[in-house]
Write an enzyme that holds these catalytic residues in place. Sequence first.
Site, PDB file in Angstrom:
ATOM      1  N   GLU A  45       0.842  -1.196   0.000  1.00 50.24           N
ATOM      2  CA  GLU A  45       0.000   0.000   0.000  1.00 50.24           C
ATOM      3  C   GLU A  45       0.878   1.248   0.000  1.00 50.24           C
ATOM      4  O   GLU A  45       1.978   1.241   0.559  1.00 50.24           O
ATOM      5  CB  GLU A  45      -0.905  -0.045   1.243  1.00 50.24           C
ATOM      6  CG  GLU A  45      -1.693   1.190   1.560  1.00 50.24           C
ATOM      7  CD  GLU A  45      -2.733   1.580   0.516  1.00 50.24           C
ATOM      8  OE1 GLU A  45      -2.382   1.651  -0.676  1.00 50.24           O
ATOM      9  OE2 GLU A  45      -3.878   1.855   0.897  1.00 50.24           O
ATOM     10  N   ASP A  46       0.401   2.303  -0.615  1.00 51.21           N
ATOM     11  CA  ASP A  46       1.178   3.545  -0.626  1.00 51.21           C
ATOM     12  C   ASP A  46       1.178   4.226   0.746  1.00 51.21           C
ATOM     13  O   ASP A  46       2.213   4.395   1.361  1.00 51.21           O
ATOM     14  CB  ASP A  46       0.692   4.504  -1.741  1.00 51.21           C
ATOM     15  CG  ASP A  46      -0.815   4.738  -1.727  1.00 51.21           C
ATOM     16  OD1 ASP A  46      -1.498   4.292  -0.783  1.00 51.21           O
ATOM     17  OD2 ASP A  46      -1.317   5.384  -2.662  1.00 51.21           O
ATOM     18  N   PHE A  88      -0.632  16.624   2.704  1.00 49.32           N
ATOM     19  CA  PHE A  88      -1.187  15.786   1.638  1.00 49.32           C
ATOM     20  C   PHE A  88      -0.073  15.510   0.656  1.00 49.32           C
ATOM     21  O   PHE A  88       0.461  16.403   0.011  1.00 49.32           O
ATOM     22  CB  PHE A  88      -2.389  16.441   0.947  1.00 49.32           C
ATOM     23  CG  PHE A  88      -3.109  15.433   0.113  1.00 49.32           C
ATOM     24  CD1 PHE A  88      -4.028  14.568   0.682  1.00 49.32           C
ATOM     25  CD2 PHE A  88      -2.807  15.281  -1.238  1.00 49.32           C
ATOM     26  CE1 PHE A  88      -4.659  13.585  -0.063  1.00 49.32           C
ATOM     27  CE2 PHE A  88      -3.428  14.291  -2.002  1.00 49.32           C
ATOM     28  CZ  PHE A  88      -4.360  13.448  -1.406  1.00 49.32           C
ATOM     29  N   ARG A 103       1.466  11.737 -10.050  1.00 47.84           N
ATOM     30  CA  ARG A 103       1.896  10.355  -9.766  1.00 47.84           C
ATOM     31  C   ARG A 103       3.305  10.065 -10.280  1.00 47.84           C
ATOM     32  O   ARG A 103       4.004   9.218  -9.749  1.00 47.84           O
ATOM     33  CB  ARG A 103       0.943   9.343 -10.416  1.00 47.84           C
ATOM     34  CG  ARG A 103      -0.438   9.286  -9.802  1.00 47.84           C
ATOM     35  CD  ARG A 103      -1.151   8.034 -10.293  1.00 47.84           C
ATOM     36  NE  ARG A 103      -2.589   8.069 -10.073  1.00 47.84           N
ATOM     37  CZ  ARG A 103      -3.189   7.704  -8.938  1.00 47.84           C
ATOM     38  NH1 ARG A 103      -2.477   7.295  -7.925  1.00 47.84           N
ATOM     39  NH2 ARG A 103      -4.499   7.752  -8.831  1.00 47.84           N
ATOM     40  N   ASP A 135      -3.529   5.730   6.191  1.00 49.25           N
ATOM     41  CA  ASP A 135      -3.955   6.985   6.808  1.00 49.25           C
ATOM     42  C   ASP A 135      -4.960   6.645   7.913  1.00 49.25           C
ATOM     43  O   ASP A 135      -4.567   6.227   9.000  1.00 49.25           O
ATOM     44  CB  ASP A 135      -4.558   7.846   5.689  1.00 49.25           C
ATOM     45  CG  ASP A 135      -4.903   9.251   6.113  1.00 49.25           C
ATOM     46  OD1 ASP A 135      -4.443   9.690   7.178  1.00 49.25           O
ATOM     47  OD2 ASP A 135      -5.640   9.931   5.380  1.00 49.25           O
TER      48      ASP A 135
HETATM   49  P1  IMP Z   1      -7.133   5.316   4.543  1.00 52.45           P
HETATM   50  O1  IMP Z   1      -8.261   4.416   4.138  1.00 52.45           O
HETATM   51  O2  IMP Z   1      -7.619   6.576   5.208  1.00 52.45           O
HETATM   52  O3  IMP Z   1      -6.055   4.634   5.339  1.00 52.45           O
HETATM   53  O4  IMP Z   1      -6.537   5.889   3.224  1.00 52.45           O
HETATM   54  C1  IMP Z   1      -5.606   5.271   2.517  1.00 52.45           C
HETATM   55  C2  IMP Z   1      -5.635   5.747   1.085  1.00 52.45           C
HETATM   56  O5  IMP Z   1      -5.831   7.149   0.987  1.00 52.45           O
HETATM   57  C3  IMP Z   1      -4.300   5.455   0.475  1.00 52.45           C
HETATM   58  O6  IMP Z   1      -4.419   4.285  -0.287  1.00 52.45           O
HETATM   59  C4  IMP Z   1      -4.009   6.647  -0.373  1.00 52.45           C
HETATM   60  O7  IMP Z   1      -4.298   6.335  -1.716  1.00 52.45           O
HETATM   61  C5  IMP Z   1      -4.936   7.726   0.087  1.00 52.45           C
HETATM   62  N1  IMP Z   1      -4.168   8.767   0.781  1.00 52.45           N
HETATM   63  C6  IMP Z   1      -4.073   8.985   2.107  1.00 52.45           C
HETATM   64  N2  IMP Z   1      -3.282  10.017   2.388  1.00 52.45           N
HETATM   65  C7  IMP Z   1      -2.844  10.468   1.187  1.00 52.45           C
HETATM   66  C8  IMP Z   1      -1.953  11.523   0.805  1.00 52.45           C
HETATM   67  O8  IMP Z   1      -1.371  12.262   1.632  1.00 52.45           O
HETATM   68  N3  IMP Z   1      -1.739  11.658  -0.524  1.00 52.45           N
HETATM   69  C9  IMP Z   1      -2.315  10.860  -1.462  1.00 52.45           C
HETATM   70  N4  IMP Z   1      -3.152   9.866  -1.150  1.00 52.45           N
HETATM   71  C10 IMP Z   1      -3.418   9.672   0.167  1.00 52.45           C
HETATM   72 MG    MG Z   2      -4.487   4.173  -2.246  1.00 51.47          MG
END
Ligand code: IMP
Ligand code: MG
Length: 172
Positions: free
Chosen positions: A96-97, A149, A162, A100
Amino acid sequence: MSELIPILSSDEIESRLLDISKKISSDYEGKELVLIGILKGAFVFLADISRLLTIPVTIDFIRVSSYGDTTDSSGHLKLINDIELDIKNKNVLIVEDIVDSGFTLAYLIEHLKSFNPVSVKVCALIDKKERRKKNIKVDYFCHEIEGGFLVGYGLDYAENYRNLQGIYDLKL
Ligand code: IMP
Ligand code: MG
């Protein structure tokens, strides 16, 4: 005017990738490992980390709906493309990238467990630990970053940025 503030250079990313790829290679030595990248954000990270591993792996992708064009997590997720490989009795490492809130991974871990793999672990490029709403264990992470962000190295804002080599904090 939006501004891009440098956070991690491609050299800094690469040096951490070398560390965790060694750990993953040794942890999964002699085991059947499937890397599952979460599209689209993890495509660069998966391409780089997979080529540093010294063990055989298979690779698949999964896609869930994301934030759309905003920067807030909704917690509402939809499966857009499921995996194609059979992961039953295999070891799965989700690539995963950014983790969050943790909603995406909580959802995907449960989904992947329904295929009866031996194990499901998580490898993330960036852990935004402070912002967690779901209790998710990130087994391997490269960098812990609190806020901002982030864009670049696969990460987007409204599908842009990207292809940047490093990671930047986007100030809108
Ligand atoms: P979560 O479900 O809140 O953990 O969100 C995870 C997803 O949100 C990741 O797969 C990212 O693609 C996206 N995401 C969260 N923070 C960022 C950010 O700072 N930049 C770009 N994408 C983000
Ligand atoms: Mg993502």
